[in-house]
Motif scaffolding. Structure first.
Motif, mmCIF file in Angstrom:
data_model
loop_
_atom_site.group_PDB
_atom_site.id
_atom_site.type_symbol
_atom_site.label_atom_id
_atom_site.label_comp_id
_atom_site.label_asym_id
_atom_site.label_seq_id
_atom_site.Cartn_x
_atom_site.Cartn_y
_atom_site.Cartn_z
ATOM 1 N N PHE A 116 74.374 51.326 67.436
ATOM 2 C CA PHE A 116 75.083 51.058 68.677
ATOM 3 C C PHE A 116 74.103 50.970 69.845
ATOM 4 C CE2 PHE A 116 77.808 52.074 72.268
ATOM 5 C CZ PHE A 116 78.960 51.336 71.979
ATOM 6 N N ASN B 242 76.672 48.162 75.029
ATOM 7 C CA ASN B 242 77.912 48.833 74.662
ATOM 8 C C ASN B 242 78.543 48.133 73.456
ATOM 9 O OD1 ASN B 242 79.753 50.927 74.953
ATOM 10 N ND2 ASN B 242 81.140 49.671 76.178
ATOM 11 N N GLN B 243 77.684 47.884 72.454
ATOM 12 C CA GLN B 243 78.114 47.132 71.275
ATOM 13 C C GLN B 243 77.402 47.675 70.045
ATOM 14 O OE1 GLN B 243 77.647 42.913 71.734
ATOM 15 N NE2 GLN B 243 77.791 42.512 69.557
ATOM 16 N N TYR C 239 70.322 38.807 69.472
ATOM 17 C CA TYR C 239 70.303 39.013 70.918
ATOM 18 C C TYR C 239 68.882 39.120 71.477
ATOM 19 C CZ TYR C 239 75.301 39.866 70.656
ATOM 20 O OH TYR C 239 76.654 39.724 70.464
#
Length: 185
Positions: free
Chosen positions: A32, A37-38, A73
């Motif tokens: 996490f 916040n993922q 990401y």
């Protein structure tokens, strides 16, 4: 990944300079990201570095650090495992990638063997002398500041002095250790 430093705090600083700026935790069997916040599944992350820090070769106290990359990401960060909580948690895919990572071990000279991160260090002999005196508090809001730039998720507590303490890693695995989770009611 080779590092120039050999103790946890300076290695964290070195990794931050190399772009590992996010803090990751393990939550709901996901890695996490605090900044996004993922959570990410095992197949979404790459462990680019895994480090074990011991004070002596027969250490009672081991910390782990994992350099994490999320290619989708372009996100880099660290899992700081001060108490071995993630490394030794029950078997699940997310912890298996931590245990299967090739660990680079560092042995460093702890300046004060009786203090860890500003807290009194409790050794197995202390715990064996009075195992009812020490408990593990999980999720309490009154923890002292963590020197590695993350938040403590659990800490030892001395019921006699009413102060937080650092429990040696081996104590965390002891079945006599009582564990208390903070209740927000």
């Amino acid at each position: 990944m080779t590092l120039n430093e050999n103790d946890l705090i300076t290695v964290i600083d070195e990794l931050r300079l190399k772009g590992y700026t996010d803090n990751f935790i393990i939550k709901d069997n996901l890695i996490f990201s605090n900044s996004l916040n993922q959570g990410f599944k095992v197949e979404d992350v790459i462990i680019e570095g895994a480090y074990q820090f011991d004070v002596t070769e027969d250490a009672f106290d081991t910390q782990y650090l994992f350099a994490v990359f999320v290619p989708q990401y372009g996100l880099r960060g660290m899992i700081v495992d001060l108490l071995g909580m993630y490394f030794y948690m029950e078997d699940q895919p997310i912890t298996e990638i931590l245990r299967n990572a090739s660990l680079v071990s560092y042995i460093f000279d702890d300046q004060d063997p009786y203090v860890k991160y500003g807290l009194k260090k409790i050794m197995p002999s202390d715990f064996n002398a009075d195992s009812n005196r020490y408990v593990l508090r999980i999720g309490f809001p009154d923890y002292p500041a963590c020197p590695v730039g993350t938040d403590f998720t659990m800490l030892g507590f001395d019921e006699q002095t009413k102060q937080y303490v650092w429990l040696s890693t081996s104590i965390l695995k002891d079945s006599r250790l009582k564990k208390f989770e903070f209740n927000k009611l």
